[in-house]
Scaffold this motif. Structure first.
Motif, PDB file in Angstrom:
ATOM      1  N   GLY A 254       0.789  -1.229   0.000  1.00  0.00           N
ATOM      2  CA  GLY A 254       0.000   0.000   0.000  1.00  0.00           C
ATOM      3  C   GLY A 254       0.821   1.280   0.000  1.00  0.00           C
ATOM      4  N   ALA A 255       2.036   1.239   0.519  1.00  0.00           N
ATOM      5  CA  ALA A 255       2.878   2.437   0.569  1.00  0.00           C
ATOM      6  C   ALA A 255       3.738   2.607  -0.679  1.00  0.00           C
ATOM      7  N   THR A 256       3.746   1.617  -1.552  1.00  0.00           N
ATOM      8  CA  THR A 256       4.654   1.648  -2.697  1.00  0.00           C
ATOM      9  C   THR A 256       4.390   2.827  -3.623  1.00  0.00           C
ATOM     10  N   GLY A 257       3.124   3.116  -3.902  1.00  0.00           N
ATOM     11  CA  GLY A 257       2.807   4.214  -4.818  1.00  0.00           C
ATOM     12  C   GLY A 257       3.342   5.546  -4.333  1.00  0.00           C
ATOM     13  N   PHE A 258       3.109   5.838  -3.085  1.00  0.00           N
ATOM     14  CA  PHE A 258       3.596   7.093  -2.526  1.00  0.00           C
ATOM     15  C   PHE A 258       5.122   7.109  -2.461  1.00  0.00           C
ATOM     16  N   PHE A 259       5.712   5.991  -2.039  1.00  0.00           N
ATOM     17  CA  PHE A 259       7.165   5.916  -1.943  1.00  0.00           C
ATOM     18  C   PHE A 259       7.815   6.121  -3.303  1.00  0.00           C
ATOM     19  N   VAL A 260       7.311   5.458  -4.320  1.00  0.00           N
ATOM     20  CA  VAL A 260       7.919   5.569  -5.654  1.00  0.00           C
ATOM     21  C   VAL A 260       7.816   6.998  -6.172  1.00  0.00           C
TER      22      VAL A 260
ATOM     23  N   ILE B 102       8.764  -0.739   4.260  1.00  0.00           N
ATOM     24  CA  ILE B 102       9.477  -1.853   4.896  1.00  0.00           C
ATOM     25  C   ILE B 102       8.608  -2.472   5.985  1.00  0.00           C
ATOM     26  N   HIS B 103       7.928  -1.637   6.735  1.00  0.00           N
ATOM     27  CA  HIS B 103       7.061  -2.108   7.817  1.00  0.00           C
ATOM     28  C   HIS B 103       5.908  -2.964   7.297  1.00  0.00           C
ATOM     29  N   LEU B 104       5.388  -2.627   6.110  1.00  0.00           N
ATOM     30  CA  LEU B 104       4.241  -3.350   5.564  1.00  0.00           C
ATOM     31  C   LEU B 104       4.618  -4.642   4.846  1.00  0.00           C
ATOM     32  N   HIS B 105       5.878  -4.848   4.516  1.00  0.00           N
ATOM     33  CA  HIS B 105       6.381  -6.051   3.837  1.00  0.00           C
ATOM     34  C   HIS B 105       5.805  -6.187   2.425  1.00  0.00           C
ATOM     35  N   GLY B 106       6.204  -7.251   1.731  1.00  0.00           N
ATOM     36  CA  GLY B 106       5.649  -7.602   0.436  1.00  0.00           C
ATOM     37  C   GLY B 106       6.143  -6.773  -0.728  1.00  0.00           C
TER      38      GLY B 106
ATOM     39  N   GLU C 179      14.720   1.405  -1.663  1.00  0.00           N
ATOM     40  CA  GLU C 179      14.581   1.788  -0.255  1.00  0.00           C
ATOM     41  C   GLU C 179      15.950   1.960   0.396  1.00  0.00           C
ATOM     42  N   SER C 180      16.849   1.016   0.128  1.00  0.00           N
ATOM     43  CA  SER C 180      18.189   1.072   0.714  1.00  0.00           C
ATOM     44  C   SER C 180      18.933   2.314   0.267  1.00  0.00           C
ATOM     45  N   PHE C 181      18.867   2.610  -1.020  1.00  0.00           N
ATOM     46  CA  PHE C 181      19.555   3.793  -1.536  1.00  0.00           C
ATOM     47  C   PHE C 181      18.982   5.080  -0.938  1.00  0.00           C
ATOM     48  N   VAL C 182      17.682   5.150  -0.792  1.00  0.00           N
ATOM     49  CA  VAL C 182      17.061   6.356  -0.231  1.00  0.00           C
ATOM     50  C   VAL C 182      17.479   6.537   1.231  1.00  0.00           C
ATOM     51  N   ILE C 183      17.519   5.453   1.977  1.00  0.00           N
ATOM     52  CA  ILE C 183      17.922   5.545   3.384  1.00  0.00           C
ATOM     53  C   ILE C 183      19.393   5.955   3.497  1.00  0.00           C
ATOM     54  N   ILE C 184      20.249   5.383   2.664  1.00  0.00           N
ATOM     55  CA  ILE C 184      21.668   5.758   2.671  1.00  0.00           C
ATOM     56  C   ILE C 184      21.841   7.208   2.219  1.00  0.00           C
ATOM     57  N   LEU C 185      21.075   7.615   1.210  1.00  0.00           N
ATOM     58  CA  LEU C 185      21.161   8.994   0.710  1.00  0.00           C
ATOM     59  C   LEU C 185      20.763  10.020   1.758  1.00  0.00           C
TER      60      LEU C 185
END
Length: 164
Positions: free
Chosen positions: A62-68, A122-126, A135-141
């Protein structure tokens, strides 16, 4: 600026951030393309379902659309910020510092917003491997962009202290 010792560190962080922002934008573009190609299509005589969302992504959760979407915006703004940073790195003066610092802070703010959405995803999984990579790159950035901001401000602050 007087503090030439921080210039190589700023250059390295600038190059690293540009490459990572380009990767985030590329993966975000791929995810957006997948959503457009595999999205929900409504015929001319049909009504959308009650749970229909224009930010529906058939991959992820459910969070993928907003995250992308926010990661894509952060990636493009971050890459543009790196171009302003290259101009500052070439001149390395107090005159070019405000433009580089302002664009870096704006891209860092957008990156933090995308990082919050990445944490929710990440919390919602899948999700698949490409989304995990993004996700990893955004967190590192979010950390390396802050470090870049601190380095260019430290170099500017050292110059102001030597003038007084």
């Amino acid at each position: 600026m007087a503090n030439e010792g921080l210039k190589p560190a700023a250059g390295f962080l600038l190059f690293l951030n540009f490459c990572m922002y380009a990767i985030v934008a590329a993966i975000g573009g791929w995810a957006l393309n997948v959503a457009i190609d595999r999205g929900f299509f409504i015929g001319p005589s049909l009504q959308p379902p009650a749970q229909f969302s224009p930010i529906f992504f058939p991959i992820g959760n459910g969070a993928t659309g907003f995250f992308v979407l926010f990661a894509l915006i952060a990636g493009v703004v971050g890459a543009a910020s790196a171009i302003a940073g290259v101009n500052h790195l070439r001149s390395w003066s107090l005159d070019s510092l405000p433009a580089a610092a302002t664009s870096a802070v704006i891209s860092w703010g957008l990156t933090l917003l995308a990082m919050g959405l990445a944490c929710k995803e990440i919390h919602l999984h899948g999700r698949n491997a490409k989304l995990i990579t993004m996700e990893s790159f955004v967190i590192i950035l979010s950390a390396t962009q802050l470090l870049y901001i601190l380095v260019i401000h430290a170099a500017g602050g050292a110059t102001v202290r030597t003038r007084v």
